[in-house]
Write a protein that holds these residues in place. Structure first.
Motif, short mmCIF file in Angstrom:
data_model
loop_
_atom_site.label_atom_id
_atom_site.label_comp_id
_atom_site.label_asym_id
_atom_site.label_seq_id
_atom_site.Cartn_x
_atom_site.Cartn_y
_atom_site.Cartn_z
N GLY A 111 9.54 10.63 12.40
CA GLY A 111 10.13 11.86 12.90
C GLY A 111 11.44 12.18 12.22
O GLY A 111 11.74 13.31 11.88
N TYR A 112 12.23 11.15 11.99
CA TYR A 112 13.58 11.33 11.46
C TYR A 112 13.56 11.84 10.03
O TYR A 112 14.36 12.67 9.64
N LEU A 113 12.62 11.33 9.25
CA LEU A 113 12.62 11.66 7.83
C LEU A 113 11.70 12.82 7.51
O LEU A 113 11.43 13.09 6.34
N GLU A 114 11.21 13.47 8.55
CA GLU A 114 10.35 14.62 8.35
C GLU A 114 10.96 15.55 7.30
O GLU A 114 12.07 16.05 7.44
N VAL A 160 0.84 -1.21 0.00
CA VAL A 160 0.00 0.00 0.00
C VAL A 160 0.87 1.25 0.00
O VAL A 160 0.62 2.21 -0.73
N ILE A 161 1.94 1.19 0.79
CA ILE A 161 2.80 2.37 0.88
C ILE A 161 3.48 2.64 -0.46
O ILE A 161 3.63 3.78 -0.89
N ARG A 217 0.18 7.73 4.82
CA ARG A 217 1.23 6.71 4.88
C ARG A 217 1.57 6.38 6.32
O ARG A 217 1.67 5.21 6.71
N SER A 218 1.74 7.42 7.12
CA SER A 218 2.06 7.17 8.53
C SER A 218 0.95 6.37 9.19
O SER A 218 1.20 5.47 9.99
N LEU A 219 -0.27 6.71 8.80
CA LEU A 219 -1.41 6.02 9.39
C LEU A 219 -1.37 4.53 9.05
O LEU A 219 -1.52 3.66 9.92
N VAL A 220 -1.15 4.26 7.77
CA VAL A 220 -1.08 2.86 7.33
C VAL A 220 0.02 2.14 8.09
O VAL A 220 -0.15 1.04 8.63
N ASN A 221 1.16 2.79 8.14
CA ASN A 221 2.33 2.20 8.77
C ASN A 221 2.10 1.88 10.23
O ASN A 221 2.30 0.75 10.69
N LEU A 222 1.62 2.88 10.94
CA LEU A 222 1.43 2.69 12.37
C LEU A 222 0.27 1.73 12.63
O LEU A 222 0.35 0.89 13.53
N GLU A 273 1.49 11.90 0.21
CA GLU A 273 0.46 11.47 1.18
C GLU A 273 1.09 11.08 2.50
O GLU A 273 0.99 9.93 2.93
N HIS A 274 1.73 12.05 3.15
CA HIS A 274 2.50 11.67 4.33
C HIS A 274 1.63 11.15 5.46
O HIS A 274 1.95 10.17 6.11
#
Lengths: 101, 515, 496, 572
Positions: C99-102, C19-20, C31-36, C27-28
C-alpha cells in the motif's frame, strides 16, 4: 670452486648490479630495456659460472641459459614493439608522470 | 587417452590452441577456443579424479626425466589451482567471446589468452624452480600482451610499466635460481627441500626470488604497476589478470616457503611478508576508496586482497601445527575466493561500464534502478571481498582469524577486521553511487544476458565457496604439504578427521533429536 | 522431512526474494502475489514447526562448511519465538509496504531486498550456533542497506553510510568475539553449555573479555547506548522499512543475539556466577533511560519513535540479565511485544506521513478526527509502550519488575518506573495533540482524500497489529500467547 | 451467575462499540445512563460472586463481596444519576459525543476496578479510569481546563508509576508464589522486607487519586473545570478508587505499624484542616467542593492511619470506611449537581430549591441521615485506648472545617442565584432536575437500603451523639459570621501549591536544553572529512611510488632486507 668460476660469478654479479642501477636511473625506455638485458647477461654468466664447480661441464645450466636467452629475446622483442607503439602514439620515449589527485 | 593423461593434455591443449588461433580465421578461432576450453575443463576434472583415486601424480613430460627433462607434478594444491583456472578462465573466455567485437582485437586476444593459460598450468604443475621461471616469464609476456592489445595510449603505458616490473621480477627470480643451483646443484623442489644448505648465497637467492615474485604479485609497496594495468585493460583481461595471473607468483612463493621450510626456519622473514601484507591491506583499501574510476576501485581492491593472502605467511608457524594448518587453509581459500570474486567483480564492473558508457563512478547513478542485475553481480562479489558471510572470503577470513588466535599473533586480528571494514567502505561506495537518484529515466545500455550471467556465475561461485569450502580444503591434504613431523601429537590427525568424518557432535546431535 | 523444515522456512522468503528480483518492474500484481503467498506459506510452515517443537522435537539441519565448523539450522523453542514474530510481521509489513509504495519506482528492488531481509531474520532465529548466526547477521546488514538508501536522496545515502559504518564495525567486533570463543571452546552449539561452564578457571578472564566483545558487537544492532547512533538517522527510510528495522529485523537481531549468547552459549548460570550480567543490566538501564530522555527532545515523530526503540529494546536485554525465570519471561516476551507495538506505531507514523504529510509532532493536532482508526491504533501502541494494561507492554514490564526483584536487583524497578514515566512524558503529548487539539484549517500535505481515514492497505496492517498487541496482553493467560510461549522456553531453559 | 460479573465493565464497552458505528452514535449517547444498570442490578441482588478468568491478562480473578458491593452500588448509582444529568447538561455541546465516549470508558474503568480481585485487572481498570478521565477533565478545552488536565495527567502518571513500583515490590515476596490476588499482595506487604518502600509507593500512588496533601493539586483544578456531571463522578466516585486501593493493598489490620499510623493520621488531618482553610478562600463553588473532597478524604485517611496503629479495629473499620465513602460519594455528587441546577431557571420555588441544596450540605457536615451515620460510626470505631488521645477530638473538630466549607459553598451559590435574574437563564432540562432529585433521594436514603454489610455498624440514635455533631456546626456558623464581617479572603488560587511548583518546573526545560546541547553533538553526523592530512600523505606517497621508476629501488631495498632477515634467522 675454481677461480674461473669465481671470475664468472663476480662478473655476473657486477653486470647484474650495473643493470639494476641502469634500470633504476634511466627514464629512457630503450635504455631501461638495455639495462634489463645487461642484468640478464649477468644472471646467465652467474649460472654458467656456478655450474663449473664439479670440474666437468654441467649440462643443466647450459640448457637453462639457452632457455633463458630465448625468453629474454622474446621479452625484449615484446618490449621493443610496445616502446615503438608508444613512440608512435605519443612521440615520447619516456613514460608520462601521471599524477593523481 | 584423455582420461589417462590429463597432465600433458593440460599443457598441450592451450599451447596448441594458441598456435592454431594465430593461424585460423575469425570464426574457427572461436570454435577452436571453445573446444579447447571444454578439453581443459574435462582434463582438469579427470586430473581431479585421478588424484582422488591415486594420490599425487608425477609426470615426466615426453618421458624425459629430470633434471634435463621437465617433470610435472600434480598434488592436491596444484590440482586445486588447475581447477580454479579452468573455472575462471573458462567463464572469462565465454565473456570475452561475447564482449569482444569481431575484429583485430579479438584476433589478438585468443592466442595471448591461450599462452596465458598454458603458462598458468605450467606453473601449477611445475616440480622444479626453473620450469617455474619459464612459466612465469611466459605468463608475464602473455599478460603484458593482453594489457596492451586494446591499443589505447593508457593501455600501452600500463603495459610498458607492467612489462618493466615483470622483467625485473623475473630476473630477480632467475638470479635466485642461479644462486640456488650453484649452491645445491639441483632445481627440483623436492630435492632442494632435502638438501637445503645454509649460507649467504641461499639467503640472497631466496630473498631475490621472494621479492621478484612479490613484485609480480604487486605486494605493497611494489604494487604501483597493477592499478593502471588491471584497471586499464579490457574487462575480460582485467578479470584474468586479477584473478589468476598474480596468483601464479603467489603460488610459487607459497611452494617455496613451505617446501623449503622457510616458514619454520625464518619466522622473521615471514613476519616481514605479513607486515607488507598488512600495509597493502590498508594502502590498497584506502586508495580504492579514493578512486573515481570504477575499474580502478576494483584494481586497488586487488592490491588490498593480496595483502590478505600474505597474512598467511606469518601464521605458518613451526611451533603450532594447528595454527599452520588453519593458516594454509585460510590462505588458499582466500586465493580461491578472491579469484572467483575478483573475476566476477571485474566482469560486473565491465557490465556496468557498458551500461553507462562511462568509466566513472559518478556515472553509476540510477543503475541500481534500471540495471539491478549488474549491480547485484557486483554486490555478490563484494560480499566475498568484504569477507562477509556467507562467502568464500568469509570462510577464509574465519580460518585466518582462528589461526591468528591459535598462534597468539593477535595483532593480525585488527588488521584483518579493519581491512574488512575498509573493503566494505569501498564496495559500498560503489553502491552509494548506484543508489543515487537519477534525474533521467532509463538511458542506459543493456549488456547482453550472457555477459550478466558470466559475471553472476563467478560472483555466485565465490559465495557458494563459503558453503562447500571443506571440499577444496580436503584437497590440500593430498598430500598434506605441511610436513607431519613437526606437529605435536594428534592435533593434525584430529583436524584431518574433522575433515572427513562426522564429528561426535554431528552424531550426537542427530541422535538427540529423536525424542 | 521434519529436519528439512527449517531450511524450507528459510527458503520461502529467500526464493521469494529471488523471484521478485527476476520479475520485471511493472509486474506489480504478480509480485504482490508472490510476496504475500510466500508470507502466508511461511506462517503456515512456522505453525507446523511450532507443533513439532511443542511436541518436543527439535528439527535440525546441518552442513559442514569448514573443517569442524557447521552451519546449523535448528528449530528450538526460542527460535520459534523470533521466527513466529518475524513471519507474522512480515505478512503485515508486506501488506503495508504494498500500500505504501503504490505508484513509486523501484518496487522490484525494494520487495526483493525486503524478502531477503526477512530471510536473514529467519536465518538468525533458526541459527543453531554462533557461526550460523553471524552469517545471517551480516546478511541482514547487507540486505537492509538497499532498503535504507531506497529513496536515493542525499540524506538516505548518508543514513545508509552511517548505518553501515556502525553495523559493519559491530559485525567485525562480533566476529572477533565469535572467533575467540570458537578458539577457546570449539564449534559450540547453542544450548551446549558444558563447554564454557567446564573451562579451566584461568581462562575465565578471557571468557569475560570475549563476552564483552560479543555484547559489544551485538550491541550495535541492539542499539545499546552509546552504540545507537545509527538508529535515529536510519529513520529516513520508508515507513515499512523503519517498521521492519525497529520491530523485527535489525534491532531485534542484536537483542536476540544477546539472548543467545547469555542463555545458549555462556549459560545463564555461568553468566550469573561470573557477574557478567550486572554490567549488562547497567548498560541496558542506561540505554533505557537515555533513549527515553532523547526521545523527549525530538520533534520529528519518527525520530521520537526511533529513540523510543533504543529505549524499549533494552528492556529485552534487561530482562535476560535478570537471573530467574520471571526476568527471562519478561525479556523474551518483550521481544514479541515490543515488535507488535512498535510496528503499529511505525505503521501509524507512516500513515500520517503518507495521508496528510505529517512528519512533525506539532503537525499532529486534531488528526484523531481526520484519521480516527489510525490514531486509535497509534494510541494502543503508545499505551503499550508506556506499559498500561491491557496492552502487551504492561505484561513485559510486570515480568521484568518481578523478575528483577527475584534476582535481587531492586534498582531495576526504579529504572522501569522512571522509564514508564518518561515514556508517558513523550507519548502522552502526542496523544493529547491527536485527540484533543482542534483540527487545523489544512493539513501539511494531504495526499489521500479518497478515504475517510487512509488507504485500506495502510490502515489494515496498523489495526491488525494494534489488535494483536492488545490481544497479546489481554489474553496473556492463554497457552498460545507470547507469554505462554516464553514460559515454555523458560521452562526448558531453567529445567533442562 | 458468576459470569454476570463480566457485564459490569463490559456493558459500557459494548455501548462504546455501538458508539463507534457512526449511524448508531446518537443512540449510544442516549443510552449512556443504562450502562450502569447491570452493575446496579448485580450490586443490589446481594449474591456473592466470584469469577476466575485464567485466560485474561495474567490470569484474572473478579470478585463481588459485601464491601465491594457497597462501593459498586454507590458508584453505579452516582454514575447513573450523573449520566441522566449529562443528557440534559451536555445537550447542544459541540463535543457531546466524545464526552459520552470518554464517559463510558471512564465508567468501565471505575466499575471494573471495584470488582477486580487481582492486581493486574485492578491496575488495568484503574489506569483506564485515570486516562479516560483526563478527557473528561479537559472537555471544554478552555485554557484552565487544559492546565488542569496537564496537572491531572502528570500527577496521574506519577501515581500510576508509584503504584506499579509498589505492586512490583510486593510481588517480590509473595507468600503464595505467582499469585496475583490483591489479598495475597496485601498479606505479603505485611511481612515484606521492602515494606516501607511498598507502603510509601502505594500510599502515595493511590493518594494521588484520594487527594493527599501535596498530591492533591490536580483536584481543585480539575473538578471545577470539568462539566458538572464529570466533576460529580470525579469527586464522588473516582476519588474513592484511591481509598479502595489502600483497602485492598495496604497491610492495614494485619500488622501494627504505629509510626506509619501516626504519620498517616497526621497527613489525613492535615488534609482535613488545610483543605478547609484553603477552600474557604475560594470563589467558585465547585472549587470549594473540590477542597471539601480533599478534606473529607483526609478524614478517611486518618481512619486508615488509626488502623495501622491498632490493627484490631480494621475488621470493623472497613465497613465504616465503605459507609463513609458511600455517604461522601452520593452527597458530594448531589452538591456538585446542584451547582448546575442553579445555572438554569429551575422554575422551582426558591424555598424548595434552597432546601434541596442545603440538605446534602447538612448531611455532609454530619447532621443528617448518611452523614451523621457515617461520622458517628467512624468515631465509634476510633474509640480505642491504643489510639492517640488527640485523634477523636481532631476528627470532631474537623466538622468545624467541613461546616465552614459548606457555608462558603452555600454562600457562593446564593450569590450566584441572586446575581442573575431568572429571565436571563434558560429553562432547566427535565433530565437534570430528575437526576438531581434522584441522586438527592439516593444520598439521603441509601444508608437505609444499602447492602447489609454496613448495617450492623449503625450507632443507635443517641441524642448526645447527635449533639456532639451539632456543636461544631454551630461553631462553624459563628466563625463564618465573624469571618464574613472581618475577614477578606486570601488570594489563594485554586490548586494552591501548584503555582510555585509550576514556576519551579518551568526551570526544568532550561536544564533540558543544556542537556540537549551537550548531547546533540554526540550522534549527529560528523562533517565529511575530505582531504585530511593522512589522506594527502597517502596520495602523495602513492604518486611517488609510481613515478620515477622508484619501484626498482624499493625492490632492491626490500630484497636486501629480506636477505638480511633470512640470513639472520635462517642460516646463522
Amino acid at each position: 670452486m675454481s677461480s674461473s668460476a669465481v671470475i664468472f660469478s663476480l662478473a655476473g654479479i657486477g653486470l647484474c648490479a650495473i643493470g639494476l642501477f641502469g634500470f633504476m636511473l634511466h627514464t629512457h625506455l630503450i635504455r631501461k630495456l638495455l639495462a634489463f638485458n645487461i642484468m640478464g647477461s649477468g644472471v646467465f654468466l652467474l649460472l654458467v659460472g656456478m655450474a663449473q664447480r664439479s670440474g666437468h661441464t654441467d649440462p643443466v645450466p647450459q640448457a637453462l641459459v639457452l632457455t633463458g636467452i630465448v625468453v629474454a629475446v622474446s621479452a625484449t622483442a615484446l618490449a621493443l614493439y610496445l616502446i615503438r607503439r608508444w613512440l608512435q602514439l605519443s612521440g615520447s620515449t619516456e613514460l608520462p608522470e601521471d599524477d593523481r589527485r | 587417452m584423455m582420461l589417462n593423461a590429463p597432465i600433458p593434455l593440460l599443457m598441450i591443449t592451450p599451447l596448441a590452441a594458441a598456435v592454431i588461433c594465430m593461424l585460423l580465421s575469425e570464426r574457427s578461432r572461436l570454435l577452436v577456443s571453445f573446444a579447447a576450453v571444454l578439453i581443459q575443463l574435462l582434463a582438469s576434472l579427470s586430473l581431479l579424479l585421478l588424484l582422488l583415486q591415486q594420490g599425487p601424480i608425477t609426470h615426466p613430460l615426453g618421458s624425459w626425466e629430470a633434471p634435463l627433462g621437465i617433470a610435472l607434478r600434480a598434488d592436491g594444491l596444484a590440482v586445486l589451482f588447475v581447477l580454479m583456472t579452468s573455472v575462471v578462465a573458462g567463464i572469462a573466455a565465454l565473456y570475452a567471446a561475447l564482449y569482444l567485437t569481431p575484429g583485430p582485437l579479438r584476433a589478438h586476444f585468443w592466442p595471448l589468452f591461450w599462452f596465458m593459460w598454458a603458462a598458468l598450468n605450467g606453473i601449477w604443475l611445475a616440480a622444479d624452480i626453473f620450469n617455474l621461471y619459464v612459466g612465469l616469464e611466459l605468463l608475464s609476456l602473455a599478460a603484458v600482451g593482453l594489457v596492451a592489445f586494446s591499443g589505447s595510449k593508457e593501455a600501452l603505458v600500463a603495459a610498458i610499466r607492467y612489462l618493466l616490473a615483470a622483467l625485473l621480477g623475473s630476473l630477480a627470480y632467475l638470479l635466485g635460481v642461479a644462486l640456488l643451483y650453484g649452491a645445491h646443484g639441483t632445481l627440483s623442489l623436492s630435492d632442494l627441500s632435502q638438501q637445503m644448505q645454509p649460507g649467504v648465497a641461499s639467503s640472497i637467492a631466496l630473498a631475490a626470488m621472494a621479492m621478484g615474485l612479490l613484485l609480480k604479485s604487486a605486494l605493497f609497496p611494489l604494487h604501483t604497476w597493477l592499478p593502471p594495468a588491471h584497471g586499464g585493460a579490457m574487462t575480460p583481461v582485467s578479470a584474468l589478470l586479477s584473478a589468476l595471473v598474480i596468483k601464479a607468483s603467489l603460488y610459487i612463493l607459497l611452494r617455496l616457503w613451505i617446501e623449503l621450510r622457510i616458514h619454520e626456519l625464518a619466522p622473521d622473514a615471514s613476519q616481514l611478508l605479513g607486515w607488507m601484507g598488512a600495509l597493502a591491506i590498508a594502502w590498497g583499501g584506502w586508495m580504492a576508496l579514493r578512486q573515481t574510476l570504477l575499474k580502478r576501485v576494483v584494481a586497488y581492491s586487488t592490491v588490498a586482497q593480496i595483502g590478505y593472502i600474505m597474512l598467511m605467511f606469518p601464521l605458518l608457524r613451526a611451533d603450532n601445527a594447528e595454527a599452520s594448518t588453519l593458516a594454509l587453509q585460510g590462505g588458499v581459500l582466500m586465493v580461491l575466493s578472491h579469484a572467483l570474486a575478483k573475476a566476477g567483480m571485474f566482469l560486473a564492473a565491465g557490465n556496468l561500464i557498458l551500461c553507462t558508457g562511462r568509466p566513472e563512478l559518478s556515472a553509476l547513478a540510477g543503475t541500481s534502478q534500471y540495471r539491478p542485475l549488474s549491480i547485484f553481480g557486483f554486490g555478490l562479489a563484494g560480499v566475498s571481498l568484504m569477507g562477509l558471510p556467507p562467502s568464500g572470503g568469509f570462510s577464509a577470513k574465519w580460518l585466518l582469524l582462528q589461526s591468528a588466535l591459535a598462534s597468539a599473533q593477535w595483532w593480525w586480528i585488527p588488521v584483518m577486521l579493519l581491512g574488512g571494514l575498509l573493503s566494505a567502505a569501498y564496495v559500498f561506495r560503489v553502491f552509494h553511487y548506484s543508489f543515487k537518484e537519477a534525474e533521467n529515466s532509463d538511458t542506459f545500455h543493456r549488456p547482453g544476458v550472457g555477459l550478466e550471467i558470466c559475471a553472476l556465475a563467478l560472483s555466485a561461485a565465490s559465495i557458494l565457496l563459503g558453503f562447500i569450502a571443506t571440499w577444496p580444503l580436503h584437497l590440500l591434504t593430498l598430500p598434506d604439504i605441511l610436513p607431519l613431523a613437526v606437529l605435536p601429537e594428534g592435533s593434525l590427525e584430529q583436524s584431518l578427521e574433522l575433515l572427513q568424518t562426522p564429528t561426535y557432535e554431528t552424531l550426537h546431535g542427530t541422535s538427540e533429536q529423536q525424542p | 522431512m521434519m529436519n528439512l523444515l527449517p531450511l524450507i522456512v528459510l527458503m520461502t522468503s529467500f526464493l521469494a526474494a529471488m523471484v521478485i528480483f527476476m520479475l520485471p518492474e511493472q509486474e506489480h500484481r504478480l509480485r504482490s502475489l508472490v510476496n504475500l503467498g510466500a508470507a502466508v506459506l511461511k506462517i503456515a510452515l512456522i505453525l507446523l514447526l511450532i507443533q513439532y517443537v511443542v511436541a518436543g522435537f527439535r528439527p535440525e539441519l546441518r552442513l559442514e562448511v569448514l573443517p569442524g565448523l557447521s552451519m546449523i539450522l535448528r528449530a528450538d523453542a526460542l527460535a520459534m519465538l523470533f521466527a513466529g514474530l518475524s513471519s507474522m510481521l512480515w505478512l503485515f509489513t508486506t501488506l503495508y509496504a504494498i500500500g505504501y509504495l503504490e505508484g513509486s519506482p523501484n518496487r522490484s528492488r525494494f520487495f526483493g531486498f525486503f524478502s531477503l531481509c526477512v530471510a536473514s531474520t529467519m536465518g538468525i532465529s533458526l541459527a543453531g550456533n554462533l557461526f550460523t548466526f553471524f552469517i545471517f547477521y551480516e546478511l541482514l546488514t547487507l540486505s537492509t542497506y538497499p532498503l535504507i538508501v531506497h529513496r536515493g536522496t542525499p540524506e538516505s545515502l548518508r543514513a545508509g553510510r552511517i548505518y553501515l559504518a556502525y553495523t559493519l564495525s559491530g559485525g567485525a567486533v562480533l566476529l572477533i568475539g565469535i572467533v575467540a570463543i570458537y578458539a577457546l571452546a570449539g564449534d559450540i552449539e547453542f544450548g551446549d553449555l558444558q563447554r564454557v561452564a567446564e573451562m579451566a578457571p584461568d581462562l575465565h578472564p578471557l571468557l569475560h573479555l570475549v563476552f564483552a566483545l560479543l555484547i559489544l558487537g551485538l550491541g550495535v544492532k541492539a542499539a545499546l547506548v552509546p552504540l545507537h547512533g545509527w538508529l535515529p538517522i536510519a529513520m529516513v527510510a520508508p515507513a515499512p522499512v523503519s517498521a521492519l528495522l525497529h520491530a523485527v529485523a535489525v534491532v531485534k537481531a542484536g537483542a536476540f543475539g544477546i539472548v543467545r549468547v547469555v542463555y545458549d552459549v555462556y549459560g545463564i548460570d555461568y553468566s550469573w556466577q561470573q557477574g557478567l550480567l550486572t554490567p549488562l543490566a547497567i548498560v541496558a538501564s542506561i540505554t533505557i533511560l537515555y533513549g527515553s530522555l532523547r526521545a523527549l527532545q525530538q520533534t520529528d515523530i519518527k525520530r521520537r519513535l526511533a529513540y523510543s526503540t533504543v529505549s524499549q529494546v533494552s528492556y529485552i536485554i534487561l530482562g535476560i540479565t535478570l537471573f530467574g525465570p520471571l526476568g527471562t519471561i519478561g525479556g523474551l516476551v518483550h521481544l514479541l511485544h515490543q515488535g507488535l507495538m512498535k510496528v503499529t506505531l511505525f505503521f501509524c507514523a507512516g500513515n500520517y506521513a503518507e495521508t496528510l504529510g505529517i512528519h512533525k509532532i506539532n503537525e499532529l493536532d486534531g488528526v484523531g478526527t481526520r484519521m480516527p482508526l489510525t490514531s486509535a491504533a497509534f494510541t494502543v501502541g503508545a499505551f503499550g509502550m508506556i506499559g498500561l494494561p491491557p496492552v502487551a507492554g504492561f505484561i513485559s514490564k510486570w515480568y521484568l519488575g518481578t523478575g528483577a526483584l527475584l534476582a535481587g536487583m531492586d534498582w531495576v524497578v526504579a529504572v522501569l518506573v522512571a522509564s514508564s514515566l518518561l515514556n508517558a512524558a513523550y507519548f502522552l503529548p502526542l496523544l493529547y495533540r491527536i485527540w484533543f487539539k482542534p483540527v487545523p484549517d489544512s493539513w501539511p500535505h494531504e495526499m489521500i482524500t479518497r478515504y475517510r481515514d487512509t488507504a485500506p492497505l495502510l490502515l489494515f496492517p496498523a489495526l491488525a497489529t494494534a489488535l494483536l498487541s492488545i490481544a497479546a496482553g489481554l489474553f496473556a493467560g492463554l497457552q498460545i500467547s507470547p507469554v505462554g510461549w516464553a514460559e515454555l522456553i523458560t521452562l526448558r531453559e531453567y529445567l533442562p | 451467575m458468576n459470569h454476570s460479573l463480566l457485564l459490569i465493565p463490559l456493558t459500557p464497552l459494548l455501548l462504546i462499540l455501538i458508539w463507534c458505528l457512526p449511524r448508531w452514535r446518537e443512540t449510544a449517547c442516549r443510552l449512556t445512563p443504562l450502562a450502569v444498570l447491570p452493575a446496579l442490578a448485580i450490586a443490589l441482588s446481594g449474591a456473592e460472586l466470584h469469577l476466575e478468568l485464567p485466560w485474561l491478562l495474567l490470569g484474572s480473578d473478579w470478585l463481588l463481596n459485601d464491601i465491594r458491593r457497597v462501593f459498586l452500588c454507590f458508584t453505579a448509582l452516582l454514575w447513573g444519576g450523573c449520566a441522566i444529568y449529562a443528557q440534559g447538561y451536555m445537550a447542544g455541546d459541540v463535543r457531546e459525543k466524545s464526552f459520552h465516549l470518554l464517559w463510558l470508558l471512564t465508567l468501565s474503568g471505575n466499575l471494573g476496578l471495584i470488582i477486580s480481585a487481582d492486581v493486574v485487572s485492578f491496575y488495568l481498570f484503574f489506569a483506564l479510569m485515570t486516562f479516560a478521565g483526563y478527557g473528561l477533565v479537559i472537555h471544554t478545552r478552555s485554557e484552565e481546563a487544559l492546565r488542569a488536565g496537564r496537572v491531572y495527567l502528570i500527577m496521574a502518571v506519577l501515581g500510576e508509576a508509584l503504584i506499579l513500583a509498589g505492586l512490583l515490590l510486593s510481588a517480590a515476596q509473595l507468600l503464595v508464589p505467582g499469585s496475583l490476588l490483591l489479598e495475597d499482595f496485601a498479606r505479603a506487604n505485611a511481612t515484606s522486607t521492602y515494606q516501607p518502600l511498598i507502603i510509601s509507593c502505594l500510599f502515595a500512588g493511590f493518594g494521588v487519586k484520594a487527594g493527599l496533601p501535596l498530591l492533591h493539586m490536580w483536584l481543585p483544578l480539575a473538578h471545577p473545570v470539568a462539566p458538572i456531571p464529570a466533576s460529580a463522578v470525579l469527586s464522588g466516585a473516582m476519588i474513592k478508587a484511591g481509598l479502595l486501593g489502600w483497602i485492598f493493598l495496604l497491610p492495614a489490620g494485619m500488622v501494627s505499624l504505629p509510626h506509619w499510623g501516626i504519620s498517616i493520621c497526621v497527613i489525613g488531618l492535615l488534609a482535613a484542616f488545610a483543605a478547609a482553610l484553603i477552600g474557604v478562600q475560594q470563589h467558585k463553588s465547585k472549587t470549594v467542593l473540590a477542597y471539601s473532597s480533599i478534606s473529607q478524604m483526609g478524614l478517611l485517611t486518618t481512619a486508615l492511619g488509626a488502623a495501622f496503629i491498632q490493627p484490631e479495629i480494621w475488621t470493623g473499620l472497613v465497613p465504616v470506611l465503605a459507609l463513609f465513602a458511600m455517604h461522601h460519594a452520593l452527597t458530594k455528587g448531589t452538591l456538585f449537581l446542584a451547582v448546575g441546577i442553579t445555572q438554569y431557571d429551575s422554575r422551582l420555588p426558591l424555598l424548595v430549591l434552597a432546601t434541596a441544596i442545603c440538605v446534602p450540605a447538612l448531611s455532609l457536615v454530619g447532621l443528617l441521615s448518611s452523614g451523621s451515620h457515617a461520622k458517628l460510626s467512624l468515631k465509634a470505631m476510633l474509640y480505642d485506648d491504643l489510639l492517640p488521645g488527640w485523634l477523636l477530638p481532631a476528627i470532631t473538630l474537623s466538622a468545624v472545617a467541613t461546616s465552614l466549607l459548606m457555608l462558603r459553598y452555600l454562600w457562593l451559590l446564593s450569590q450566584n442565584l441572586s446575581a442573575k435574574s431568572t429571565h436571563d437563564l434558560s429553562p432547566l432540562p427535565q433530565s437534570m432536575l430528575l437526576s438531581w432529585l434522584l441522586t438527592l433521594l439516593a444520598s439521603l436514603t441509601a444508608v437505609y437500603w444499602m447492602p447489609q454489610a454496613i448495617a450492623p455498624v449503625y450507632p443507635s440514635a443517641d441524642p448526645t451523639a447527635w449533639l456532639s455533631m451539632l456543636w461544631p456546626v454551630m461553631a462553624g456558623l459563628l466563625l463564618a459570621e465573624i469571618a464574613r464581617r472581618h475577614w477578606r479572603t486570601l488570594p489563594i488560587p485554586p490548586g494552591d501549591l501548584i503555582q510555585p511548583i509550576e514556576a519551579l518546573l518551568r526551570q526544568v526545560p532550561i536544564f533540558f536544553s543544556k542537556f540537549q546541547r551537550a548531547t546533540a553533538g554526540l550522534h549527529e553526523p560528523v562533517k565529511e572529512q575530505r582531504a585530511g592530512f593522512a589522506d594527502q600523505l597517502i596520495i602523495y606517497l602513492e604518486n611517488q611510488l609510481e613515478n620515477r621508476s622508484l619501484i626498482a629501488t624499493y625492490f632492491s631495498l626490500l630484497t636486501l632486507l629480506l636477505s638480511l632477515l633470512l640470513l639472520g634467522t635462517y642460516f646463522v
